[in-house]
Design a protein around this motif. Structure first.
Motif, mmCIF file in Angstrom:
data_model
loop_
_atom_site.group_PDB
_atom_site.id
_atom_site.type_symbol
_atom_site.label_atom_id
_atom_site.label_comp_id
_atom_site.label_asym_id
_atom_site.label_seq_id
_atom_site.Cartn_x
_atom_site.Cartn_y
_atom_site.Cartn_z
ATOM 1 N N ILE A 149 1.180 -24.674 28.408
ATOM 2 C CA ILE A 149 2.556 -25.175 28.290
ATOM 3 C C ILE A 149 3.432 -24.287 27.389
ATOM 4 C CG2 ILE A 149 1.934 -27.582 28.755
ATOM 5 C CD1 ILE A 149 2.283 -27.990 25.624
ATOM 6 N N HIS A 150 2.923 -23.114 26.995
ATOM 7 C CA HIS A 150 3.742 -22.216 26.177
ATOM 8 C C HIS A 150 4.867 -21.633 27.051
ATOM 9 C CE1 HIS A 150 -0.045 -22.301 23.881
ATOM 10 N NE2 HIS A 150 0.729 -22.130 22.824
ATOM 11 N N ASP A 151 6.093 -21.768 26.582
ATOM 12 C CA ASP A 151 7.175 -21.262 27.448
ATOM 13 C C ASP A 151 8.268 -20.493 26.719
ATOM 14 O OD1 ASP A 151 8.532 -23.293 26.180
ATOM 15 O OD2 ASP A 151 9.203 -24.291 28.007
ATOM 16 N N GLU A 168 -5.070 -19.992 12.992
ATOM 17 C CA GLU A 168 -6.475 -19.595 13.211
ATOM 18 C C GLU A 168 -7.300 -19.715 11.934
ATOM 19 O OE1 GLU A 168 -6.878 -15.644 14.821
ATOM 20 O OE2 GLU A 168 -6.062 -16.338 16.742
ATOM 21 N N SER A 190 3.295 -16.269 33.449
ATOM 22 C CA SER A 190 3.227 -16.244 32.001
ATOM 23 C C SER A 190 2.095 -17.162 31.518
ATOM 24 C CB SER A 190 4.567 -16.725 31.427
ATOM 25 O OG SER A 190 4.570 -16.596 30.029
#
Ligand code: B12
Length: 210
Positions: free
Chosen positions: A98-100, A50, A144
């Motif tokens: 697509i965060h898994d 960030e 999620s």
């Protein structure tokens, strides 16, 4: 040692991070302590991203390190006491996200706690959740998502489940980095969980498990 792990991951020292994880496992540190440290490190990575200190390659390397750490820790998680089949949970990362890594930990913990889990994967459109509910017939659905964009996708998924006439057949929990009570209300989910153990507790409560 967990501080050393946090710093090694956050500073992108992959080899050292994996070495420390192995030493922690051998030294008897519980798997949850290792995963907590790794998560703390990923928060730092996120902050640096960030602030413009890190860029996409660092995010990717952090994700890769986390996957390797999860692989080392998985056998340890499996040693935790339990195993009585409780019910079925359908889980997936919502459309556009697509965060898994977090989802995979939740999936693994649910499985290790005695649930049959069907993991649909990432970037899952609402209709795919609906279809899977019809076929798999879970008691619990876990959505999620890590991106703020995912909040809309979660809402749309809950709405699609409602429109298909399945809303009263399942309890819906949501989770991921930025989820809180407000997001829960916005999406129409039944509850949210901040970590994998919260997901397991919710699923147990809803599936009537002791
Ligand atoms: C690793 C990472 C990636 C990896 C993901 C690899 C993978 N296979 O998942 C890669 C490089 C692919 C990636 C891509 C992007 N990322 Co990224 N990423 C991260 C990072 C550093 C860590 C996320 C993570 O895995 N954390 C560790 C896990 C263990 O934690 P967790 O997911 O929270 O999981 C726990 C709980 O949330 C909970 N949980 C999770 N799911 C569920 C579900 C249920 C039902 C329950 C009950 C609980 C639960 O249990 C888990 C275990 O305890 C975060 C920063 C951060 N603050 O963490 C940014 C971050 C999420 N990414 C971000 C961004 C912007 C992106 C990109 C858009 C970058 C780009 N310009 O392309 C893309 C998005 C692509 C897409 N469409 O999704 C932003 C999101 C900002 C926002 N507000 O939307 C973040 C916050 C970074 C930042 N500070 O800016 N990213």
């Amino acid at each position: 040692m967990s501080k050393q792990l946090v710093n090694a991951i956050a500073d992108m020292r992959e080899e050292e991070a994996l070495k420390v994880v192995k030493e922690m496992v051998e030294g008897g540190s519980g798997p949850m302590a290792i995963l907590d440290a790794a998560r703390e490190a990923l928060d730092l990575v996120g902050q640096r991203y960030e602030e413009g200190i890190y860029f996409l390659p660092e995010l990717m390397l952090a994700g890769e390190m986390m996957n390797q750490i999860t692989d080392i820790v998985k056998p340890e998680l499996a040693k935790l006491p339990e195993i009585k089949r409780h019910g079925k949970v359908l889980i997936g990362t919502v459309e556009g996200d697509i965060h898994d890594i977090g989802k995979n930990i939740v999936t693994f913990m649910l499985d290790a706690s005695g649930f049959d889990v069907l993991d649909l994967g990432v970037d899952i459109p609402p209709q795919k959740f609906v279809q899977a509910i019809q076929e798999f017939q879970p008691q619990v659905v876990g959505l999620s998502g890590f991106l703020t964009l995912a909040f809309d996708a979660m809402k749309e998924t809950v709405e699609a489940i409602q429109a298909a006439g399945l809303r009263d057949k399942v309890k819906i929990m949501i989770g991921g980095g930025q989820i809180n009570e407000e997001v829960k209300k916005y999406t129409g989910a039944d509850a949210y969980g901040n970590d994998a153990m919260a997901g397991v507790s919710l699923a147990k409560k809803w599936a009537g498990a002791k």
